[in-house]
Design an enzyme around this catalytic site. Structure first.
Site, PDB file in Angstrom:
ATOM      1  N   GLN A 223     -10.415  -4.520 -12.636  1.00 33.28           N
ATOM      2  CA  GLN A 223     -11.057  -3.252 -12.305  1.00 33.28           C
ATOM      3  C   GLN A 223     -10.475  -2.108 -13.133  1.00 33.28           C
ATOM      4  O   GLN A 223     -10.958  -0.986 -13.056  1.00 33.28           O
ATOM      5  CB  GLN A 223     -10.864  -2.931 -10.812  1.00 33.28           C
ATOM      6  CG  GLN A 223     -11.477  -3.962  -9.886  1.00 33.28           C
ATOM      7  CD  GLN A 223     -11.244  -3.696  -8.408  1.00 33.28           C
ATOM      8  OE1 GLN A 223     -11.057  -4.631  -7.656  1.00 33.28           O
ATOM      9  NE2 GLN A 223     -11.252  -2.438  -7.959  1.00 33.28           N
ATOM     10  N   ARG A 370     -11.539  -2.132  -0.199  1.00 35.76           N
ATOM     11  CA  ARG A 370     -12.587  -1.162  -0.037  1.00 35.76           C
ATOM     12  C   ARG A 370     -12.091   0.048   0.738  1.00 35.76           C
ATOM     13  O   ARG A 370     -12.673   0.457   1.745  1.00 35.76           O
ATOM     14  CB  ARG A 370     -13.783  -1.771   0.665  1.00 35.76           C
ATOM     15  CG  ARG A 370     -15.038  -1.103   0.131  1.00 35.76           C
ATOM     16  CD  ARG A 370     -16.286  -1.852   0.412  1.00 35.76           C
ATOM     17  NE  ARG A 370     -17.375  -1.125  -0.231  1.00 35.76           N
ATOM     18  CZ  ARG A 370     -18.611  -1.518  -0.258  1.00 35.76           C
ATOM     19  NH1 ARG A 370     -18.936  -2.637   0.309  1.00 35.76           N
ATOM     20  NH2 ARG A 370     -19.532  -0.803  -0.856  1.00 35.76           N
ATOM     21  N   CYS A 371     -10.995   0.588   0.259  1.00 31.64           N
ATOM     22  CA  CYS A 371     -10.459   1.763   0.926  1.00 31.64           C
ATOM     23  C   CYS A 371      -9.499   2.426  -0.019  1.00 31.64           C
ATOM     24  O   CYS A 371      -8.800   1.769  -0.765  1.00 31.64           O
ATOM     25  CB  CYS A 371      -9.766   1.374   2.209  1.00 31.64           C
ATOM     26  SG  CYS A 371      -8.000   1.342   2.185  1.00 31.64           S
ATOM     27  N   GLU A 714     -16.559   3.473  -0.571  1.00 29.14           N
ATOM     28  CA  GLU A 714     -15.802   2.773   0.471  1.00 29.14           C
ATOM     29  C   GLU A 714     -15.989   3.361   1.859  1.00 29.14           C
ATOM     30  O   GLU A 714     -15.508   2.796   2.837  1.00 29.14           O
ATOM     31  CB  GLU A 714     -14.314   2.830   0.125  1.00 29.14           C
ATOM     32  CG  GLU A 714     -14.000   2.219  -1.201  1.00 29.14           C
ATOM     33  CD  GLU A 714     -12.719   2.783  -1.778  1.00 29.14           C
ATOM     34  OE1 GLU A 714     -11.864   2.003  -2.164  1.00 29.14           O
ATOM     35  OE2 GLU A 714     -12.578   4.012  -1.825  1.00 29.14           O
TER      36      GLU A 714
HETATM   37  N1  MCN Z   1     -22.814   7.577  -6.151  1.00 29.64           N
HETATM   38  C1  MCN Z   1     -23.878   8.453  -6.100  1.00 29.64           C
HETATM   39  N2  MCN Z   1     -23.694   9.684  -5.524  1.00 29.64           N
HETATM   40  C2  MCN Z   1     -22.507  10.055  -4.993  1.00 29.64           C
HETATM   41  C3  MCN Z   1     -21.424   9.157  -5.025  1.00 29.64           C
HETATM   42  C4  MCN Z   1     -21.601   7.916  -5.637  1.00 29.64           C
HETATM   43  O1  MCN Z   1     -24.970   8.115  -6.543  1.00 29.64           O
HETATM   44  N3  MCN Z   1     -22.332  11.258  -4.445  1.00 29.64           N
HETATM   45  C5  MCN Z   1     -22.953   6.262  -6.818  1.00 29.64           C
HETATM   46  C6  MCN Z   1     -22.044   6.187  -8.040  1.00 29.64           C
HETATM   47  O2  MCN Z   1     -22.559   6.777  -9.164  1.00 29.64           O
HETATM   48  C7  MCN Z   1     -21.796   4.708  -8.174  1.00 29.64           C
HETATM   49  C8  MCN Z   1     -21.746   4.266  -6.701  1.00 29.64           C
HETATM   50  O3  MCN Z   1     -22.488   5.256  -5.960  1.00 29.64           O
HETATM   51  O4  MCN Z   1     -22.843   4.083  -8.867  1.00 29.64           O
HETATM   52  C9  MCN Z   1     -20.302   4.204  -6.148  1.00 29.64           C
HETATM   53  O5  MCN Z   1     -19.634   5.341  -6.596  1.00 29.64           O
HETATM   54  P1  MCN Z   1     -18.160   5.812  -6.156  1.00 29.64           P
HETATM   55  O6  MCN Z   1     -18.170   6.271  -4.768  1.00 29.64           O
HETATM   56  O7  MCN Z   1     -17.706   6.748  -7.198  1.00 29.64           O
HETATM   57  O8  MCN Z   1     -17.271   4.489  -6.184  1.00 29.64           O
HETATM   58  P2  MCN Z   1     -16.776   3.650  -7.462  1.00 29.64           P
HETATM   59  O9  MCN Z   1     -17.865   3.537  -8.420  1.00 29.64           O
HETATM   60  O10 MCN Z   1     -15.458   4.140  -7.904  1.00 29.64           O
HETATM   61  O11 MCN Z   1     -16.630   2.220  -6.807  1.00 29.64           O
HETATM   62  C10 MCN Z   1     -15.451   1.803  -6.184  1.00 29.64           C
HETATM   63  C11 MCN Z   1     -15.684   1.414  -4.750  1.00 29.64           C
HETATM   64  C12 MCN Z   1     -14.523   0.610  -4.304  1.00 29.64           C
HETATM   65  S1  MCN Z   1     -12.992   1.252  -4.532  1.00 29.64           S
HETATM   66  C13 MCN Z   1     -14.699  -0.626  -3.780  1.00 29.64           C
HETATM   67  S2  MCN Z   1     -13.323  -1.415  -3.198  1.00 29.64           S
HETATM   68  C14 MCN Z   1     -15.994  -1.237  -3.720  1.00 29.64           C
HETATM   69  C15 MCN Z   1     -17.101  -0.256  -3.734  1.00 29.64           C
HETATM   70  O12 MCN Z   1     -16.920   0.699  -4.637  1.00 29.64           O
HETATM   71  N4  MCN Z   1     -16.183  -2.397  -4.376  1.00 29.64           N
HETATM   72  C16 MCN Z   1     -17.481  -2.821  -4.592  1.00 29.64           C
HETATM   73  N5  MCN Z   1     -18.343  -0.773  -3.676  1.00 29.64           N
HETATM   74  C17 MCN Z   1     -18.596  -1.999  -4.219  1.00 29.64           C
HETATM   75  N6  MCN Z   1     -19.858  -2.430  -4.418  1.00 29.64           N
HETATM   76  C18 MCN Z   1     -20.061  -3.612  -5.034  1.00 29.64           C
HETATM   77  N7  MCN Z   1     -21.332  -4.023  -5.214  1.00 29.64           N
HETATM   78  N8  MCN Z   1     -19.038  -4.390  -5.463  1.00 29.64           N
HETATM   79  C19 MCN Z   1     -17.760  -4.034  -5.267  1.00 29.64           C
HETATM   80  O13 MCN Z   1     -16.761  -4.788  -5.709  1.00 29.64           O
HETATM   81 CU1  CUM Z   2      -9.123  -0.009  -2.126  1.00 37.38          CU
HETATM   82  S1  CUM Z   2     -10.269  -1.435  -2.707  1.00 37.38           S
HETATM   83 MO1  CUM Z   2     -11.295  -0.378  -4.013  1.00 37.38          MO
HETATM   84  O1  CUM Z   2     -10.150   0.855  -4.100  1.00 37.38           O
HETATM   85  O2  CUM Z   2     -11.092  -1.170  -5.397  1.00 37.38           O
END
Ligand code: MCN
Ligand code: CUM
Length: 769
Positions: A223, A370-371, A714
């Site tokens: 990641q 996921r946190c 998350e």
């Molecule tokens: N998004 C959006 N509008 C927002 C916030 C987010 O449209 N206001 C969209 C983003 O552009 C992105 C998605 O939602 O396409 C998730 O965005 P974000 O909240 O920024 O999270 P990350 O992309 O950093 O993803 C990490 C998060 C984590 S830490 C875990 S753990 C997890 C999760 O995402 N693992 C996943 N969701 C998952 N979903 C899938 N399918 N697979 C994983 O391994």
């Molecule tokens: Cu804490 S699980 Mo996600 O942060 O990759």
């Protein structure tokens, strides 16, 4: 008249664009690590310890070496000659790559075989003879600190016991004084059990060292590719520019693919020694028993309450079991992640948290799941504690929350543990949720059902999540500051490529980053390709976890788009033959202020950057932006579940789940909803998954994010669990049962109902009568 483009039509902010990555995924054309085959590639398998704690008396690999097709057998002793038997962890500890002195958890890596195919390698692993001398085993913090407990980490010079850290945060004195003023003190103890992220794709790597070029290329399930590159450079002492980490498609990460695992290290060393590509693909058992777990925390909290319902103070103690090596992925400053984000939803004057981390004979990890760095435990405890306190005071669940919420006008709000939350409309979210679930009606129905022996329950959970580490002042991992960057290249025909140092694992970055570019530049999203995961091409980034991608990398995409727009404006002025100050922007187009019909599109500006730039201007239309966020983003959510518990069997069903998420501005509402549903479901099958009702009417734009977005990835996994547990506890109200530890399996619920007692999930045994 405005000629601005319709943002939704071009796939900009707010468009529920279908995920472009799914084009290949649903056709079975994804490119995962295990899909990659390199010429001359060998295969590696790992021999794991069957014992949880044992001294290694000897390892005999001679029979393995004799098997035809075996190229190399690696042991800890051999690793030690290269100073690689141990590696540093993300939390300033050390972790065995291959065991030398002792094995410290069941499933620990003891030896590796590299062979022509994985079957030969597996057979050869079984031919390795290890003589173990079993030692007493420790599986929880209580045993870890008991008199006479064996010292698990006797490899560490100054380690005389099993304690990793004693840490505290908050105001101990102030909290003590507040407790003296309390009318009522409410207490709750619980265990949040070990959980495993369980991505569908297990971990794996293909290391390819080329002696001729001195270049090491590693395809791997990570990641955070740039962090891995730095780690390989520092640990293996290879020059960083000669290391290329490629993270191909990832079949789910959920935190499991953040840490550095021994398998990666061994495949790299094997490739260097053999000068051939070496592939390691973990099997499901290996993934479940040895890779980063989450939770495993014992929480004990007290809440000082005034009779009228005001929360005066909170005191918390946490015992956390980190397994055999302290390898938590978390910001360096904090020993127990962001557990102290607990109670951020409520206006609580003072609080104190003490935390003790201990070693045990279990797999290391603490990656969270996921946190954002243990905020799931924080929010679970917050919401279970709030429910218990409301019960103790005899105040309605919803009302108790409402009266203690941080008020809209109080932002930015300093939490009792020192975080600064940015914005929110907590009471409004609760109102939307209560209305959607039909709160008053349900309470009536519940009372009616009770009379007929049916147990209905309603559980409320709220969560305030700290997402988007850094800022760089406070957040670093092993001293590397937490920020991100994005690179945008606009080609002459107005098509573009955007790259970031984040790494999507299913979250849809290939779709949403293009939407941010569309929003900022008016280039249709379908004309923007997104690329991540290759350290030779992607700009630096700390990777994707803790839902930091939108808050940090996504912000960098907005900022680099703005840099491009600033240059395009100069090109537009040149094309329109006016001064830059006379040029106005509307989506997709610059025009002359005094003559709005005279304009040029962003695509025309792009062409000019390569064919008709003003004298003295650097050609091209490319840029990079680094983004160091001023603060975390703080999404808020309310989850409300209703359940029915069968008193005869303890089986319970979710009747309805309402989710009200405020993650600020939504880039892609459909992807956001997918993230929420995924978080509320986590591992169960569709059969156990209730219908969800999602609400998006509350939008509090993040005040410091360039497009007002907060993270969402998350939230539902953070806030969801307490809604379900609170609902079951609510169904049992009046029985005197205060807590059942997760997992809420039917037998535990049945035990609680039948014997009217709390059920603790504390391992190793629980008394059954
Ligand atoms: N998004 C959006 N509008 C927002 C916030 C987010 O449209 N206001 C969209 C983003 O552009 C992105 C998605 O939602 O396409 C998730 O965005 P974000 O909240 O920024 O999270 P990350 O992309 O950093 O993803 C990490 C998060 C984590 S830490 C875990 S753990 C997890 C999760 O995402 N693992 C996943 N969701 C998952 N979903 C899938 N399918 N697979 C994983 O391994
Ligand atoms: Cu804490 S699980 Mo996600 O942060 O990759």
């Amino acid at each position: 008249m405005s000629q601005a483009l319709d943002e939704i039509k071009i796939g900009g902010l707010g468009a529920s664009r279908k995920r472009v990555e799914d084009n290949r995924f649903i056709r079975g054309k994804g490119n995962y690590t295990d899909d990659i085959t390199l010429p001359g590639m060998l295969h590696m398998e790992i021999l794991r310890s069957p014992m949880a704690h044992a001294r290694i008396k000897s390892i005999d690999t001679s029979k393995a070496w004799d098997i035809p097709g075996v190229h190399l057998v690696l042991t800890g002793e051999m690793m030690a000659t290269r100073n690689l038997a141990w590696m540093p962890t993300l939390s300033y500890d050390t972790q065995a790559v291959l065991a030398t002195d002792k094995v410290r958890f069941q499933g620990q890596e003891v030896a590796c075989v590299i062979a022509d195919d994985p079957y030969i390698a597996k057979d050869a692993c079984e031919a390795i003879d290890v003589d173990y001398e079993p030692l007493p085993v420790i599986v929880n913090p209580e045993q870890a600190v008991a008199e006479g407990a064996p010292v698990i980490r006797d490899d560490k010079e100054n380690q005389r016991d099993n304690v990793i850290f004693d840490w505290e945060v908050g105001d101990g004195g102030g909290t003590h004084r507040a407790f003296e003023q309390a009318d009522v003190i409410s207490r709750l103890k619980l265990h949040y059990p070990r959980s495993h992220p369980s991505p569908i794709e297990c971990c794996g790597s293909i290391a390819d060292f080329n002696r001729a070029t001195s270049k090491l290329t590693v395809y791997m399930t990570t990641q955070a590719p740039h962090i891995i590159r730095a780690a390989v450079a520092l640990v293996a002492e290879l020059p960083e520019h000669m290391i290329r980490i490629i993270s191909p498609d990832i079949g789910g990460g959920f935190g499991n693919k953040v840490p550095v695992y021994p398998g990666y290290v061994c495949s790299i060393l094997a490739s260097i020694l053999l000068e051939r590509p070496v592939k390691w693909i973990e099997d499901k058992t290996g993934n479940l028993i040895s890779t980063g777990f989450a939770r495993d925390i014992y929480l004990d909290g007290q809440m000082a309450l005034r009779q009228d319902g005001k929360i005066l103070a909170v005191r918390m103690h946490c015992d956390s079991d980190h397994g055999a090596f302290f390898s938590d992925a978390q910001p360096s400053k904090f020993k127990i992640g962001l557990l102290h984000s607990a109670f951020a939803s409520y206006d609580i004057p003072v609080a104190h948290l003490t935390a003790r981390g201990t070693y045990s004979n279990k797999a290391p990890g603490g990656v969270a799941y996921r946190c954002s760095f243990r905020v799931t435990e924080a929010m679970f405890f917050q919401e279970r504690m709030v429910q218990a306190a409301a019960d103790d005071l005899g105040i309605d669940q919803a009302e108790f929350r409402r009266m203690n919420f941080v008020r809209d006008e109080a932002f930015p709000h300093r939490t009792p543990f020192g975080f600064l939350t940015d914005s929110g409309q907590y009471a409004k979210c609760l109102d939307v949720g209560l209305k959607a679930i039909g709160y008053e009606d349900f309470r009536r129905e519940q009372a009616e059902a009770r009379k007929r022996g049916r147990l209905l329950g309603l559980g409320i959970s709220t969560m305030t999540e700290p997402l988007g580490a850094g800022n760089s002042r406070e957040y670093d991992i092993l001293g590397i500051k937490m920020f991100d960057s994005a690179e945008l290249k606009v080609h002459m025909t107005g098509k573009a490529i955007v790259r970031t140092g984040a790494r999507t694992q299913g979250q849809g970055h290939e779709t949403t980053w293009a939407q941010i570019v569309s929003h900022e530049l008016g280039i249709p999203a379908e004309d923007v390709v997104v690329e991540e995961g290759d350290t030779d091409t992607a700009p630096f980034g700390m990777g994707t976890y803790a839902s930091r991608s939108t808050p940090v990398a996504g912000a960098a995409v907005a900022m680099v788009s703005r840099k491009i727009r600033a240059k395009a404006r100069k090109l537009a002025a040149h094309l329109l033959e006016v001064s830059e100050e006379d040029v106005e922007w509307e989506l997709g187009r610059f025009y002359v202020r005094s003559a709005p019909d005279r304009g040029v599109t962003i695509q025309e500006c792009a062409m000019a950057a390569y064919s008709n730039m003003p004298d003295g201007m650097e050609p091209g239309l490319e840029n990079t932006a680094f983004y160091d966020p001023p603060n975390l983003t703080w999404p808020f959510a309310v989850y409300i579940a209703t359940v029915e518990v069968d008193p005869e069997t303890g089986v319970w069903d979710v009747l309805k789940l309402v989710a009200v998420d405020d993650c600020g501005v939504r880039i892609n509402p459909m992807i956001v909803e997918g993230q929420i549903m995924g978080g509320l479901t986590v591992l169960p099958s569709a059969w156990e998954t209730p219908g969800f009702e999602l609400h998006s009417e509350v939008v509090t734009p993040c005040p410091h994010h360039p497009i007002g977005a907060k993270g969402i990835g998350e939230c539902a996994a953070v806030g969801g669990p307490a809604a379900y547990v609170n609902a079951v506890m609510d169904a049992l109200s009046g029985t005197g049962v205060r807590n059942i530890d997760m997992p809420l399996l039917p037998d535990r619920v049945w035990e609680a109902i039948t014997y009217r007692r709390d059920v603790s999930g504390v391992p190793p045994v629980r008394s059954d009568d």
